[in-house]
Scaffold this active site. Structure first.
Site, PDB file in Angstrom:
ATOM      1  N   THR A 138     -36.679 -18.532   6.170  1.00 12.22           N
ATOM      2  CA  THR A 138     -36.829 -17.829   7.444  1.00 12.22           C
ATOM      3  C   THR A 138     -35.703 -16.827   7.671  1.00 12.22           C
ATOM      4  O   THR A 138     -35.937 -15.733   8.203  1.00 12.22           O
ATOM      5  CB  THR A 138     -36.878 -18.844   8.607  1.00 12.22           C
ATOM      6  OG1 THR A 138     -38.017 -19.691   8.437  1.00 12.22           O
ATOM      7  CG2 THR A 138     -36.958 -18.141   9.947  1.00 12.22           C
ATOM      8  N   SER A 168     -46.109 -14.969   8.341  1.00 15.57           N
ATOM      9  CA  SER A 168     -45.175 -16.058   8.576  1.00 15.57           C
ATOM     10  C   SER A 168     -44.152 -15.995   7.447  1.00 15.57           C
ATOM     11  O   SER A 168     -44.419 -15.407   6.392  1.00 15.57           O
ATOM     12  CB  SER A 168     -45.912 -17.402   8.550  1.00 15.57           C
ATOM     13  OG  SER A 168     -45.025 -18.477   8.313  1.00 15.57           O
ATOM     14  N   THR A 169     -43.008 -16.599   7.667  1.00 17.90           N
ATOM     15  CA  THR A 169     -42.071 -16.731   6.544  1.00 17.90           C
ATOM     16  C   THR A 169     -42.759 -17.394   5.359  1.00 17.90           C
ATOM     17  O   THR A 169     -42.482 -17.073   4.197  1.00 17.90           O
ATOM     18  CB  THR A 169     -40.849 -17.565   6.967  1.00 17.90           C
ATOM     19  OG1 THR A 169     -40.076 -16.813   7.901  1.00 17.90           O
ATOM     20  CG2 THR A 169     -39.978 -17.928   5.764  1.00 17.90           C
ATOM     21  N   ASN A 170     -43.705 -18.288   5.655  1.00 18.22           N
ATOM     22  CA  ASN A 170     -44.303 -19.114   4.609  1.00 18.22           C
ATOM     23  C   ASN A 170     -45.259 -18.368   3.692  1.00 18.22           C
ATOM     24  O   ASN A 170     -45.699 -18.922   2.683  1.00 18.22           O
ATOM     25  CB  ASN A 170     -45.003 -20.312   5.243  1.00 18.22           C
ATOM     26  CG  ASN A 170     -44.056 -21.146   6.072  1.00 18.22           C
ATOM     27  OD1 ASN A 170     -42.834 -21.005   5.963  1.00 18.22           O
ATOM     28  ND2 ASN A 170     -44.591 -21.996   6.922  1.00 18.22           N
ATOM     29  N   THR A 196     -31.467 -27.007 -45.321  1.00 16.75           N
ATOM     30  CA  THR A 196     -32.123 -27.931 -44.403  1.00 16.75           C
ATOM     31  C   THR A 196     -31.211 -29.126 -44.226  1.00 16.75           C
ATOM     32  O   THR A 196     -30.614 -29.607 -45.184  1.00 16.75           O
ATOM     33  CB  THR A 196     -33.490 -28.397 -44.942  1.00 16.75           C
ATOM     34  OG1 THR A 196     -33.317 -29.011 -46.226  1.00 16.75           O
ATOM     35  CG2 THR A 196     -34.446 -27.218 -45.088  1.00 16.75           C
ATOM     36  N   SER A 213      -6.592 -17.080 -30.585  1.00 13.08           N
ATOM     37  CA  SER A 213      -5.759 -18.240 -30.288  1.00 13.08           C
ATOM     38  C   SER A 213      -4.408 -17.808 -29.746  1.00 13.08           C
ATOM     39  O   SER A 213      -3.859 -16.779 -30.148  1.00 13.08           O
ATOM     40  CB  SER A 213      -5.562 -19.085 -31.549  1.00 13.08           C
ATOM     41  OG  SER A 213      -4.648 -20.135 -31.327  1.00 13.08           O
ATOM     42  N   SER A 214      -3.882 -18.622 -28.837  1.00 10.70           N
ATOM     43  CA  SER A 214      -2.549 -18.360 -28.305  1.00 10.70           C
ATOM     44  C   SER A 214      -1.467 -18.969 -29.185  1.00 10.70           C
ATOM     45  O   SER A 214      -0.280 -18.716 -28.971  1.00 10.70           O
ATOM     46  CB  SER A 214      -2.438 -18.932 -26.886  1.00 10.70           C
ATOM     47  OG  SER A 214      -2.647 -20.339 -26.916  1.00 10.70           O
TER      48      SER A 214
END
Length: 478
Positions: A104, A143-145, A190, A321-322
């Site tokens: 709504t 309607s909102t619906n 596989t 990487s740090s």
């Protein structure tokens, strides 16, 4: 009254609304009532457009049926065009995407914005609703619906068109790589074990075809969204509408959107049921599953580079990487994996919300909308991200790929028609025990000649296996 505010009144009383706001008191209360996220309806322009298209179609139908004054209908239609064609007031939809009330707040937000744009076009001030009213005129015969789910469906359908375009571009990217890699021999696997040879091009073409199938699936399910309940009003009985209104409004909606919209077979069923959303988001989940699997494969194929498969190289985009020098990670496939996980989670949200309706209405559509718009949006972006930052820049390590083939025991399978399955078992066992290649063991045992092995293990034959034996040693021979 200050020049900075105007006074508006609703069921609960009067409130001060910013004078420059195109929304009104209903929207103001929704802003105050729902502060769940930082995501607003304005952040979903497709949704705004979908709602405005519904209002335009309704005004066109009401004009033709003379249920509102012609001048008022024209003002509403012109206001809709201001939004649709010029982007006017796209920032005037500040309601949170998470909201109670079955939508709504979104519907009234749309009604108020269009009413105030229309008032200005008629030469009046914002809030002078005696001339053009959000409820009595913009929301006439609605309607909102029915207005909200119809606008939502149009918006999702529009978004899916963009997603399909993104998928197709990604698919074409894989197809280009399939052509580029068509002569690069590699080992198929596989259960993560060596299987039989294939080409890298075949592997990438499979990715392309996989996405092609998803496009078909999404397009097929998206058609469900075009069956709308416009004209149902509150519960599907068409309360407060002329009997001609619903089919006419849907016809006008098709004209406004350019989509083949059709009336739902039963408006009461359509007003309460959310099955179409479950189906459509299920297609998005299936796409997410496939895209995530592709990204898993890309990460695996590029693993290493020294202690992994190292068959392909992904573009190097940032330090990985740090702490570990010279490390580069497959960050784009990783982020796409995460997008896919989120979409799969959203599917659970859509499923639970669709199930949560009671009797003649499902009030949980706002969270369905949030989940669906988010899924379509992030999947669309993920397709472009994967294409532009990863797929287009992939290169192949041809020597590595071919080395795996010729060092693999798995290629003994290609010799079955020539030496028999039993001899193949023996050759494979010796290779595993000694570390020798299949070629070496076959030659040592006199099963085939160099020339025959060259022919059998040629790229052309490995790509298109020929099962007509040139020579066959009976399995009883040792």
């Amino acid at each position: 009254m200050s020049n900075n505010i105007r006074i508006e009144e609703d069921l609960l009383g009067t409130r001060e609304v910013p004078a420059d706001a195109y929304y009104g008191v209903h929207t103001l209360r929704a802003i105050e009532n729902f502060y769940i996220s930082n995501n607003k309806i304005s952040d979903i322009p497709e949704f705004v457009r979908g709602m405005v298209m519904v209002k335009k179609a309704a005004a066109m139908a009401n004009k033709e049926l003379q249920t509102i004054p012609k001048s008022v209908a024209n003002a509403i239609i012109a206001a809709c065009d201001e939004v649709l064609n010029n982007g006017k007031c796209m920032d005037q939809f500040p309601v949170d995407v998470y909201q109670g009330g079955a939508g709504t707040s979104v519907n009234m937000n749309t009604n108020e914005v269009l009413a105030n744009i229309g008032l200005e076009l008629m030469g009046h001030q914002k809030g002078e609703y005696q001339y053009l009213n959000p409820n009595d005129h913009v929301n006439k015969c609605q309607s909102t619906n029915d207005a909200y789910p119809t606008g939502f469906r149009i918006a999702v359908y529009s978004s899916l068109i963009k997603l399909v375009d993104a998928i197709n571009q990604l698919r074409e990217g894989f197809e280009r790589k399939a052509v580029e890699f068509q002569d690069i021999l590699k080992m198929g696997r596989t259960q993560l074990q060596d299987a039989v040879p294939m080409t890298l091009g075949q592997e990438f073409r499979a990715f392309s075809i996989l996405l092609k199938e998803e496009v078909k699936n999404i397009q097929r399910t998206a058609e469900l969204l075009l069956e709308v309940n416009l004209g149902a009003t509150a519960i599907g009985t068409g309360l407060n509408t002329p009997k001609e209104y619903s089919p006419l409004a849907v016809k006008k909606l098709a004209e406004v959107t350019g989509f083949p919209c059709v009336p739902a077979e039963d408006l009461i069923e359509a007003t309460s049921d959310c099955g179409a959303y479950v189906m459509v988001h299920g297609a998005l989940k299936r796409l997410a599953v496939k895209m995530s699997k592709i990204c898993n494969d890309l990460r695996l194929l590029s693993s290493g580079p020294r202690a992994g498969l190292n068959e392909i190289n992904l573009p190097e985009l940032q330090a990985g990487s740090s702490i570990m020098p010279a490390k580069v990670n497959p960050v784009v496939p990783e982020v796409v994996n995460q997008v896919c996980f989120k979409v799969i989670g959203n599917d659970t949200t859509v499923t639970m919300a669709a199930e949560a309706g009671q009797l003649q209405l499902n009030v949980m559509e706002p969270v369905i909308g949030q989940a669906m718009f988010e899924s379509v949006h992030i999947l669309t972006n993920a397709c472009y991200n994967l294409l532009e930052k990863c797929i287009n820049g992939i290169t192949a390590n041809k020597e590595v790929c071919e080395g795996y083939v010729y060092n693999s025991i798995g290629i003994v399978t290609y010799l079955n028609p020539f030496i028999g399955h039993h001899n193949g078992d023996i050759v494979g066992k010796i290779c595993a025990e000694t570390g020798k290649s299949v070629r070496e063991v076959v030659l040592e045992r006199g099963l085939l000649t160099e020339a025959e092995l060259d022919d059998i293990f040629s790229v052309q034959n490995l790509m298109h296996p020929a099962y007509k034996a040139k020579r066959y040693t009976d399995e009883s021979e040792q």
